[in-house]
Enzyme design. Sequence first.
Site, PDB file in Angstrom:
ATOM      1  N   LYS A 146       3.608  -3.298   8.609  1.00  0.00           N
ATOM      2  CA  LYS A 146       2.739  -4.072   9.481  1.00  0.00           C
ATOM      3  C   LYS A 146       3.343  -5.457   9.651  1.00  0.00           C
ATOM      4  O   LYS A 146       3.960  -6.009   8.730  1.00  0.00           O
ATOM      5  CB  LYS A 146       1.311  -4.117   8.938  1.00  0.00           C
ATOM      6  CG  LYS A 146       1.153  -4.803   7.615  1.00  0.00           C
ATOM      7  CD  LYS A 146      -0.228  -4.554   6.994  1.00  0.00           C
ATOM      8  CE  LYS A 146      -1.368  -5.129   7.805  1.00  0.00           C
ATOM      9  NZ  LYS A 146      -2.668  -5.017   7.091  1.00  0.00           N
ATOM     10  N   SER A 273      -6.645  -3.578   9.446  1.00  0.00           N
ATOM     11  CA  SER A 273      -5.660  -4.265  10.247  1.00  0.00           C
ATOM     12  C   SER A 273      -4.315  -3.533  10.296  1.00  0.00           C
ATOM     13  O   SER A 273      -3.395  -3.991  10.974  1.00  0.00           O
ATOM     14  CB  SER A 273      -5.439  -5.658   9.648  1.00  0.00           C
ATOM     15  OG  SER A 273      -4.959  -5.580   8.307  1.00  0.00           O
ATOM     16  N   SER A 297      -8.249  -2.470   5.076  1.00  0.00           N
ATOM     17  CA  SER A 297      -7.162  -2.529   6.053  1.00  0.00           C
ATOM     18  C   SER A 297      -6.119  -1.431   5.917  1.00  0.00           C
ATOM     19  O   SER A 297      -5.361  -1.185   6.847  1.00  0.00           O
ATOM     20  CB  SER A 297      -6.466  -3.891   5.980  1.00  0.00           C
ATOM     21  OG  SER A 297      -7.315  -4.917   6.422  1.00  0.00           O
TER      22      SER A 297
END
Length: 588
Positions: A146, A273, A297
């Site tokens: 990420k 996320s 997340s």
Amino acid sequence: MCTANKIKKDINNKTNKIFYGMASNCFKHMYLLFRVFTDKVIDFVFSWIWDTRKAIPDLEPKHKILAESATSLAKKIRNKELKAEELMKCVIERIKAVNPIINAVTDERFEDALKEAREIDRKIAEGLPDEYFDKRPFLGVPFTAKESHAVLGLRHTLGLTARRETRAGGDARCVAELRAAGAVPVAVTNVPEINKWQETRNHVFGQTCNPYHLGRTAGGSSGGEAALAAALATPISLLCIYPFCNTLYTGTRSHVFGQTCNPYHLGRTPGGSSGGEAALAAALATPISLCSDIGGSTRMPAFYCGLFGHNPTAGTTSLQGSTLRSGKDDTMASIGFVSRRCADLAPLTRVVAAEKGALLELGREVHVKDIKFYYTETATDLRVSPICGDLRKAMNKVVSRLSTDSSKPTPYTHPGFSHMFALWKYHMSKESECFPRMLTNNRGYAVGLAELVKKCLGLSQYTLAAVLKLLDEQVLPQPPAEWAESLTRDMRRDLTELLGTDGVLLFPSAPHPAPYHYSAFLRPFNFAYWGLFNVLRFPATQVPLGLNSSGLPLGIQVVAAPHQDALCLAVAQHLEDLFGGYVPPCKV
């Protein structure tokens, strides 16, 4: 006489308590029915706008190797059954095939990754000792991370327009550990601003889509306006087009205005996320997906995208270089992974846990028959939606399969389940991150009310999710500290004693499978089913349990006491064996 009056008073008090208890219970049931009705209306409206399907490309025969686990790929490279360059080419080609649809990748290093893969092949051909491979268990296997994890030379924007051109000057600790284990970084993926939202969308790279349910266009240059107006999401659609969806601009994608997705690729969210990582992994485009988790997340995108996801015991992984953290602060966040195969999670977690890996006893032999099972069918936090029928059935199916003549999972509840969001909000206030400062790239201080005004005028540089996060921190009251600390301690103590070293708790993943884009604004607290275990600092593994009738992934969480990660992963592996685990969103 006094005794008679006292008896009468006690009877009246008891009657009042019964009455108020019945009234409260009646109110709760009416409220839950109202929430069920409201959720159905929300889904109906959003489905009317966006609910058609567009499939990602099927996996080509030459790419079939991508369906294998990362550990299997590493073994084949070590045994010279597969070249690292060949695997890297497959990953790059697959990313190029699916990314225009799901919009997960924000930057890449394809050429450098190919060079590193060729160098690995050269060394293997010349001959390497077993010790070299033992220290590099993922030698030659590509990985993505990420974008909030710093990867040397790649974009490190955290989804902020203020960091649009920022590139990482070095590797985050978790990225460095993976490199040291022989894995090769190939790309970084999309996140919401500073990782703080349940969807993966920002004004730099646009919106990431769930590969299991890709939507249709809202139509035309005013499609975003029409979609939001029809969804009753804004009373003045013209002023709110750009703040919500960035629809004032056309084009497919740019680093200035983000992606407009035909012109808006609407459908189901991959979550946040780590939504970019989960979407890419579910689309069979990356063997290793490096994530992080402070409120679900890692586990939320894993659930929404039909993957396994493990969030290790807090404090056992370093966040140095992740989301601009120093790695020295106390936090309830952890570095984790999403994966199509449960077997990858233990060895990958061992890599990023580094010197603290021994605390997790991931090599410990666990016999599922010796594990004590507890389960919670639904939480009682009135802020979150009731659990839908599909996920209740999924939980019941697991409980039923784990039941034997001698043992059966035991129901468990705790008063803390009525305050999941409040507890998470309180403990977030103790984190070292200063969200208002980070939004400005630490060059100022964002004010929620001012940004709300700008938002209504189409002038704010932040997404609506970021503005709402500001308002939640700066305007809405914080939970009482003494109450939150006391309840957290009691819950942590009770669950730790209950689970011990041989027990796990089966817990719902969320009220619904992957929701429609933007619908999280109408149900902002549903992530609390994940966030609660960040608060408790317990390890938790997200386990996929097939698809529902709409083709959306189902699943549950497996939770254990601190440092009992091996129990979570053993049960997750057992459930994969029982129910099949990951189901691809395309033909393989």
